[in-house]
Design an enzyme around this catalytic site. Structure first.
Site, PDB file in Angstrom:
ATOM      1  N   GLU B 315       0.846  -1.202   0.000  1.00 57.55           N
ATOM      2  CA  GLU B 315       0.000   0.000   0.000  1.00 57.55           C
ATOM      3  C   GLU B 315       0.880   1.251   0.000  1.00 57.55           C
ATOM      4  O   GLU B 315       0.609   2.223  -0.719  1.00 57.55           O
ATOM      5  CB  GLU B 315      -0.939  -0.007   1.219  1.00 57.55           C
ATOM      6  CG  GLU B 315      -1.953   1.126   1.158  1.00 57.55           C
ATOM      7  CD  GLU B 315      -3.026   1.051   2.241  1.00 57.55           C
ATOM      8  OE1 GLU B 315      -2.900   0.214   3.163  1.00 57.55           O
ATOM      9  OE2 GLU B 315      -3.979   1.850   2.164  1.00 57.55           O
ATOM     10  N   LYS B 336      -7.507   0.909  11.627  1.00 57.03           N
ATOM     11  CA  LYS B 336      -7.494  -0.500  12.047  1.00 57.03           C
ATOM     12  C   LYS B 336      -6.552  -0.729  13.218  1.00 57.03           C
ATOM     13  O   LYS B 336      -6.677  -1.719  13.946  1.00 57.03           O
ATOM     14  CB  LYS B 336      -7.080  -1.407  10.886  1.00 57.03           C
ATOM     15  CG  LYS B 336      -8.148  -1.564   9.815  1.00 57.03           C
ATOM     16  CD  LYS B 336      -7.769  -2.624   8.802  1.00 57.03           C
ATOM     17  CE  LYS B 336      -8.797  -2.739   7.683  1.00 57.03           C
ATOM     18  NZ  LYS B 336      -8.703  -1.652   6.683  1.00 57.03           N
ATOM     19  N   HIS B 341      -9.428  -5.470  12.338  1.00 56.98           N
ATOM     20  CA  HIS B 341      -9.885  -5.569  10.954  1.00 56.98           C
ATOM     21  C   HIS B 341     -11.341  -6.048  10.919  1.00 56.98           C
ATOM     22  O   HIS B 341     -11.632  -7.194  11.233  1.00 56.98           O
ATOM     23  CB  HIS B 341      -8.978  -6.531  10.193  1.00 56.98           C
ATOM     24  CG  HIS B 341      -9.089  -6.419   8.702  1.00 56.98           C
ATOM     25  ND1 HIS B 341     -10.141  -5.771   8.078  1.00 56.98           N
ATOM     26  CD2 HIS B 341      -8.269  -6.865   7.713  1.00 56.98           C
ATOM     27  CE1 HIS B 341      -9.958  -5.832   6.772  1.00 56.98           C
ATOM     28  NE2 HIS B 341      -8.845  -6.481   6.524  1.00 56.98           N
ATOM     29  N   PHE B 400      -9.090  -9.989   0.016  1.00 58.62           N
ATOM     30  CA  PHE B 400      -8.665 -11.285  -0.526  1.00 58.62           C
ATOM     31  C   PHE B 400      -9.476 -11.530  -1.802  1.00 58.62           C
ATOM     32  O   PHE B 400     -10.668 -11.237  -1.858  1.00 58.62           O
ATOM     33  CB  PHE B 400      -8.964 -12.419   0.464  1.00 58.62           C
ATOM     34  CG  PHE B 400      -7.941 -12.568   1.571  1.00 58.62           C
ATOM     35  CD1 PHE B 400      -6.851 -11.726   1.679  1.00 58.62           C
ATOM     36  CD2 PHE B 400      -8.081 -13.582   2.513  1.00 58.62           C
ATOM     37  CE1 PHE B 400      -5.919 -11.888   2.693  1.00 58.62           C
ATOM     38  CE2 PHE B 400      -7.157 -13.746   3.535  1.00 58.62           C
ATOM     39  CZ  PHE B 400      -6.081 -12.903   3.628  1.00 58.62           C
TER      40      PHE B 400
END
Lengths: 79, 412
Positions: B315, B336, B341, B400
């Site tokens: 990121e 987070k 999460h 994911f």
């Protein structure tokens, strides 16, 4: 088992397993309208009866069951 | 037909930091962690024994046992968060929201707790003892349907399951619905309750979770050299999206505009981000272009920032590729670090954090950031909130599957 004993067991099942207010649970109470037990709830009720009373209930036996009293009488006849 | 601009007029949330928007914001800006030892089940046999749980919430007490039984915990949280958002937007809870309202929910794994329970019953007692409520609790669209029933939402509906990007995609797709004049109001939510034994066990198996069991509050340390994985969390956040004209007509309070949305797919690996974050970068570029602003207009980036080694590095690389020199200036933070999460609930939570940040001109920090990874060398707003005028915020969410969803929020 007497009819009133079956009713007491049904009442406590409805209260404890399904979370229905005890004052609503009378012999005349309609399962769908008064106790807000929908089609999925009926399946649960039958499972709870089968476990509690150690019996088996066929779907055909339920066609005339619309009130608590009718359920109690069905259970009583099978014990 | 003119393209409608989209505003946010209501917020509601229940998450590890608070059971309403105000408490959540106060804890976010105070740098408080909502992560602790697991209490919802006995986690002592698991390699990970901590998570971000919702606290002081009893579904039986909130909605009555007869109703609570029909939903998985992820559904309970959705109904609760939606109530606050609808009221916050100024709608009457006693009236159905009706056909002018759409609903879009995002979730990663839906009613996974109900799935686990049903499998246990099946294994122990056979198929005839599986609850007739199992299917409606576990299906991923359960929250969408139950929230619609509860609040009378009769417009178009969608459920989006792009893992940890799900509720960011939900906001983006709802934005498009309003822009295209399909509907002028959409209740958008994200929900997740994966704080269950099998789910935590399974995520631990793929080395995704932090195993710093001794100090749960300090375990989630995005961009820190000692980060070792994300922390599972649960919660739901709901936003009321509305066309600008609808909000003006009813004189609604406005938190800000949803001005940009970008969405892309890595097509690289089912869990690992594409090298250099090139997939994420494409979504960021699209979002900025969609918002019709330039990179330097972004005052704050609410990062995906999961605290996994791979996410935070890639990121960072993507932000550098996007912004060049300005990447070193812009404030970035990972909320987070405090919530854990929220998986499919993360995008909606972070949209709320972004909007509140813009409204209050305050950037929540990345906590537990004490030993910066030398490859993560940007301004991550370490440990303390920062006061700053904020006109535009970018919020990143990646899932994911290689799903990337990026949103831009604007004050004007």
């Amino acid at each position: 088992m007497e009819v009133n004993e079956v009713f007491d067991k049904v009442k406590s099942l409805f209260e404890e397993e399904l979370g229905i207010d005890s004052e609503k649970i009378t012999m005349d109470a309609k399962l769908e309208e008064d106790l807000e037990i929908d089609s999925l709830g009926i399946v649960e009720v039958v499972m709870a009866f089968e476990d509690e009373f150690e019996i088996e209930i066929d779907d055909e036996e339920l066609t005339d069951v619309g009130t608590v009293g009718q359920a109690v009488n069905l259970l009583h006849s099978k014990l | 037909m003119t393209k409608q601009r989209v505003v946010v007029t209501g917020l509601g949330t229940i998450n590890p930091l608070g059971n309403n928007v105000i408490d959540t914001w106060n804890n976010l800006t105070s740098g408080i962690s909502g992560i602790d030892h697991i209490t919802l089940f006995d986690a002592s046999d698991l390699p990970v024994t901590f998570a971000g749980e919702v606290k002081n919430f009893d579904a039986n007490e909130y909605m009555g046992k007869q109703n609570a039984r029909k939903l998985d915990r992820s559904g309970h949280l959705s109904i609760f968060a939606a109530e606050e958002a609808i009221q916050d937007a100024g709608f009457d809870l006693s009236k159905p929201l009706g056909e002018d309202f759409g609903i879009v929910f995002g979730t990663g794994i839906g009613g996974i707790g109900a799935t686990e329970d049903a499998v246990r019953v099946y294994d122990e007692r056979g198929s005839t003892r599986i609850s007739p409520l199992a299917i409606t609790q576990l299906m991923p669209n359960s929250s969408t349907g139950q929230v619609a029933i509860k609040y009378g939402i009769q417009g178009p509906s969608l459920t989006i399951t792009t893992a940890c990007a799900a509720s960011a995609n939900a906001i983006g797709e709802a934005k498009r619905m309003i822009e295209q004049n399909i509907v002028d109001k959409v209740l958008v939510g994200g929900t997740e309750s994966g704080t269950t034994s099998m789910t935590i066990g399974a995520f631990a198996q793929i080395k995704a979770l932090s195993k710093q069991n001794d100090e749960p509050q300090k375990a989630c340390k995005p961009f820190d050299k000692n980060r070792d994985g994300f922390v599972m969390a649960e919660g739901s956040t709901v936003l009321i999206l509305e066309s600008e004209s609808s909000a003006k007509d009813r004189d609604a309070k406005v938190y800000g505009y949803i001005s940009g949305y970008g969405s892309s797919t890595d097509a690289y690996h089912i869990t690992a981000p594409s090298e250099g974050g090139v997939g994420a970068l494409r979504a960021m570029e699209q979002a900025i272009s969609n918002a019709d602003i330039s990179n330097e207009n972004i005052d704050y980036i609410n990062a995906h920032g999961t605290s996994t080694p791979a996410n935070d590095l890639n990121e960072t690389l993507a932000i550098k590729s996007l912004m060049n020199d300005y990447a070193y200036e812009v404030n970035i933070s990972s909320t987070k670090s405090m919530t854990g999460h929220l998986l499919g609930g993360g995008g909606a939570f972070e949209a709320m954090a972004s909007l509140l940040s813009m409204k209050n001109n305050q950037i929540p920090p990345t906590i537990n950031l004490n030993d910066l990874d030398e490859d993560c060398d940007l301004n991550y707003t370490a440990n303390h909130s920062v006061d700053k005028n904020i006109d535009h915020v970018m919020s990143n969410s990646f899932g994911f599957g290689g799903h990337n969803a990026v949103l831009i929020f604007s004050k004007e």
